[in-house]
Design a protein around this motif. Structure first.
Motif, short mmCIF file in Angstrom:
data_model
loop_
_atom_site.label_atom_id
_atom_site.label_comp_id
_atom_site.label_asym_id
_atom_site.label_seq_id
_atom_site.Cartn_x
_atom_site.Cartn_y
_atom_site.Cartn_z
N GLU A 1 0.81 -1.22 0.00
CA GLU A 1 0.00 0.00 0.00
C GLU A 1 0.85 1.28 0.00
OE1 GLU A 1 -3.90 -0.08 0.86
OE2 GLU A 1 -3.29 -1.70 -0.46
N ASN A 2 1.89 1.34 0.84
CA ASN A 2 2.58 2.60 1.12
C ASN A 2 3.94 2.74 0.46
OD1 ASN A 2 0.41 2.45 2.93
ND2 ASN A 2 1.45 3.69 4.46
N VAL A 3 4.35 1.75 -0.32
CA VAL A 3 5.66 1.78 -0.96
C VAL A 3 5.48 1.73 -2.47
CG1 VAL A 3 7.92 0.68 -1.16
CG2 VAL A 3 6.68 0.61 1.02
N GLY A 4 6.15 2.67 -3.17
CA GLY A 4 6.05 2.72 -4.63
C GLY A 4 7.23 2.03 -5.30
N GLU A 5 7.46 2.39 -6.57
CA GLU A 5 8.55 1.79 -7.33
C GLU A 5 9.90 2.14 -6.72
OE1 GLU A 5 8.16 3.07 -11.35
OE2 GLU A 5 6.42 1.80 -11.77
N ASN A 6 10.87 1.26 -6.95
CA ASN A 6 12.24 1.44 -6.45
C ASN A 6 12.27 1.57 -4.93
OD1 ASN A 6 13.75 1.73 -9.12
ND2 ASN A 6 12.18 3.30 -9.33
N ARG A 7 11.22 1.03 -4.29
CA ARG A 7 11.11 1.06 -2.82
C ARG A 7 11.23 2.47 -2.26
NH1 ARG A 7 10.26 -2.55 0.19
NH2 ARG A 7 11.44 -1.81 1.98
N ILE A 8 10.60 3.40 -2.94
CA ILE A 8 10.47 4.77 -2.44
C ILE A 8 9.09 4.90 -1.83
CG2 ILE A 8 10.46 7.22 -3.02
CD1 ILE A 8 12.38 6.60 -5.27
N LEU A 9 9.03 5.52 -0.66
CA LEU A 9 7.77 5.64 0.08
C LEU A 9 6.81 6.58 -0.62
CD1 LEU A 9 9.48 5.89 3.55
CD2 LEU A 9 8.03 3.99 2.81
N LYS A 10 5.52 6.29 -0.45
CA LYS A 10 4.49 7.15 -1.05
C LYS A 10 4.20 8.36 -0.16
CE LYS A 10 1.88 3.53 -3.48
NZ LYS A 10 0.52 2.95 -3.60
N GLY A 11 5.24 8.90 0.45
CA GLY A 11 5.08 10.11 1.23
C GLY A 11 5.54 10.00 2.66
N ALA A 12 5.37 11.10 3.40
CA ALA A 12 5.84 11.16 4.78
C ALA A 12 5.01 12.15 5.58
CB ALA A 12 7.32 11.55 4.83
N LEU A 13 4.91 11.87 6.88
CA LEU A 13 4.24 12.73 7.85
C LEU A 13 5.27 13.40 8.74
CD1 LEU A 13 1.91 13.73 9.75
CD2 LEU A 13 1.96 11.44 10.80
N PHE A 14 5.08 14.69 9.02
CA PHE A 14 5.97 15.43 9.91
C PHE A 14 5.17 15.89 11.13
CE2 PHE A 14 7.58 15.75 5.63
CZ PHE A 14 8.90 15.35 5.80
N VAL A 15 5.66 15.51 12.31
CA VAL A 15 4.99 15.86 13.56
C VAL A 15 5.96 16.63 14.45
CG1 VAL A 15 3.46 13.85 13.47
CG2 VAL A 15 5.65 13.67 14.66
N GLY A 16 5.42 17.30 15.45
CA GLY A 16 6.26 18.07 16.37
C GLY A 16 5.53 19.30 16.85
N ASP B 1 8.93 4.29 9.07
CA ASP B 1 9.90 5.00 8.21
C ASP B 1 9.26 6.14 7.44
OD1 ASP B 1 8.45 3.33 6.57
OD2 ASP B 1 10.17 2.30 5.70
N GLN B 2 7.94 6.32 7.59
CA GLN B 2 7.24 7.43 6.93
C GLN B 2 7.02 8.62 7.85
OE1 GLN B 2 3.87 4.89 5.20
NE2 GLN B 2 4.18 6.41 3.58
N VAL B 3 7.50 8.56 9.07
CA VAL B 3 7.21 9.62 10.04
C VAL B 3 8.50 10.24 10.56
CG1 VAL B 3 5.94 10.25 12.12
CG2 VAL B 3 5.18 8.28 10.75
N TYR B 4 8.55 11.56 10.55
CA TYR B 4 9.65 12.32 11.14
C TYR B 4 9.08 13.26 12.20
CZ TYR B 4 13.19 11.19 7.55
OH TYR B 4 14.11 10.57 6.73
N SER B 5 9.76 13.34 13.33
CA SER B 5 9.43 14.37 14.32
C SER B 5 10.44 15.51 14.19
CB SER B 5 9.45 13.81 15.74
OG SER B 5 10.78 13.55 16.16
N THR B 6 9.99 16.72 14.50
CA THR B 6 10.86 17.89 14.45
C THR B 6 10.97 18.51 15.84
OG1 THR B 6 9.00 19.33 13.89
CG2 THR B 6 10.25 18.40 12.05
#
Length: 386
Positions: A33-48, A336-341
């Motif tokens: 569902e969440n991984v596209g071609e070349n194992r690149i993620l279909k996006g990311a969430l930023f929290v903080g 691996d789709q989530v980053y905190s700031t």
């Protein structure tokens, strides 16, 4: 697809360069569902917490779209970090994409007046190399340029002048970028020509309301819209001032009452603003960049929109900021789709990728975040004394 961004001396990102990676790690959850071609993620969430740098990450992607497509002057002075010494006079961005299984690296550097350097490399082959107002282009033969205006991207000029001589990889990359949309859920869309069709009135004018009403039915939203010159309620009929001017109105299921969108809830307005970009990204590979995604939307609706996007999109990506911690669960988004700031006065914005802390797939990442495992959680004083 966007594989990574590297930022240097940009707003709250100062000190060492910051790299943000969107390559998938070794998690097996949501692989289809969440991984596209070349194992690149279909996006990311930023929290903080507020003012920690989340929006600035989204704006660094928006800046790329501005540089290449916006029909307005860009103010470069406000993107250079205010936290560094005066001798640090430039800001640098490095964007890495993968298209047609080729790696595209586009690097741009600005001072207060405009471009200082610009470089495009495809599969380790240098295509464009610019320093100040002079450049070399190696695309279907070598060509030199001089007296390039400081506020103009040479890559943009080459694209509009040559269409990259129909180079398949570069053309596909630019189509990906041109189809992309930045949305601020509080302020609305950014304004450049390539997204005019994504404005809700233009979208339904071109596509009718059927697609949106079908989406509402599929997710059980229990409302529908129409696009007409009038809307009827039980006690009043609304008409546009211009007899031929149509407007959008909402009707709740099992009622025959239509209410103009200007009288609708913030949630309905936000939903309609972002839906064309969502539906477009299902049909055409592109990026959706959404700030304040949680503005006006119920938590369950946020989850539904994300599930819909990840399920139906192929190689589109969504980069977004939200304060809804319910999204942080492994049935919806991968670690691996989530980053905190977190803003550090000496280091600037510090990122923590949830996957760097190696949470197990069975663990509750929302609870871990709220307990401070991934940083980026504000600790306010909530005890007050007279």
């Amino acid at each position: 697809m966007l594989k990574s961004i590297k930022l240097k001396n940009y707003t709250t990102f100062f000190g060492k360069p910051t790299e943000i990676d969107f390559s998938a790690k070794n998690y097996k959850i949501l692989e289809d569902e969440n991984v596209g071609e070349n194992r690149i993620l279909k996006g990311a969430l930023f929290v903080g917490e507020n003012a920690s740098g989340k929006t600035q990450i989204l704006k660094s992607i928006k800046l790329l779209l501005d540089v290449l497509f916006a029909n307005r002057k860009i103010d470069y002075s406000n993107i250079i970090s205010f936290y560094t010494e005066a001798k640090e006079k430039t800001v640098k961005f490095e964007y890495t994409f993968v298209e047609n299984n080729s790696e595209i690296k586009y690097t741009i550097e600005f001072d207060y007046k405009g471009f200082k350097s610009e470089k495009l490399i495809v599969d380790n082959k240098e295509i464009l190399d610019r320093i100040d107002d002079k450049a070399k282009l190696n695309l279907k033969g070598e060509k030199t340029f001089s007296d390039i205006p400081s506020n103009l991207s040479l890559l943009r000029r080459v694209y509009f002048d040559t269409n990259f001589y129909e180079d398949e990889t570069l053309t596909k990359w630019f189509e990906y970028l041109k189809n992309s949309t930045y949305i601020n859920c509080i302020k609305g869309f950014m304004n450049y020509d390539s997204i005019e069709d994504m404005r809700i009135n233009n979208y339904v004018e071109k596509n009718t309301t059927d697609e949106i009403n079908k989406f509402f039915k599929e997710i059980n939203y229990r409302q529908k819209i129409k696009y007409d010159v009038e809307a009827k309620t039980k006690r009043v009929v609304f008409r546009s001032a211009n007899a031929n001017e149509k407007f959008i109105s909402f009707s709740k299921d099992e009622t025959d009452t239509y209410i103009p969108i200007k009288y609708e809830s913030i949630g309905n307005k936000v939903l309609l603003n972002i839906l064309p970009a969502f539906l477009n990204a299902i049909k055409k590979d592109s990026m959706i960049i959404i700030d304040e995604f949680s503005s006006g939307l119920h938590n369950e609706l946020e989850e539904c929109l994300l599930k819909y996007f990840f399920h139906y999109s192929k190689n589109s990506q969504i980069f977004f900021v939200s304060h809804s911690t319910n999204i942080l669960n492994n049935t919806l988004i991968r670690p691996d789709q989530v980053y905190s700031t977190e803003f550090n006065p000496k280091k600037g914005t510090v990122l923590t990728r949830f996957s760097d802390e190696k949470p197990r797939e069975s663990q509750n990442t929302e609870k871990m975040y709220l307990n401070g495992v991934f940083n980026g959680i504000p600790r306010y004083n909530k005890t007050f004394k007279n």
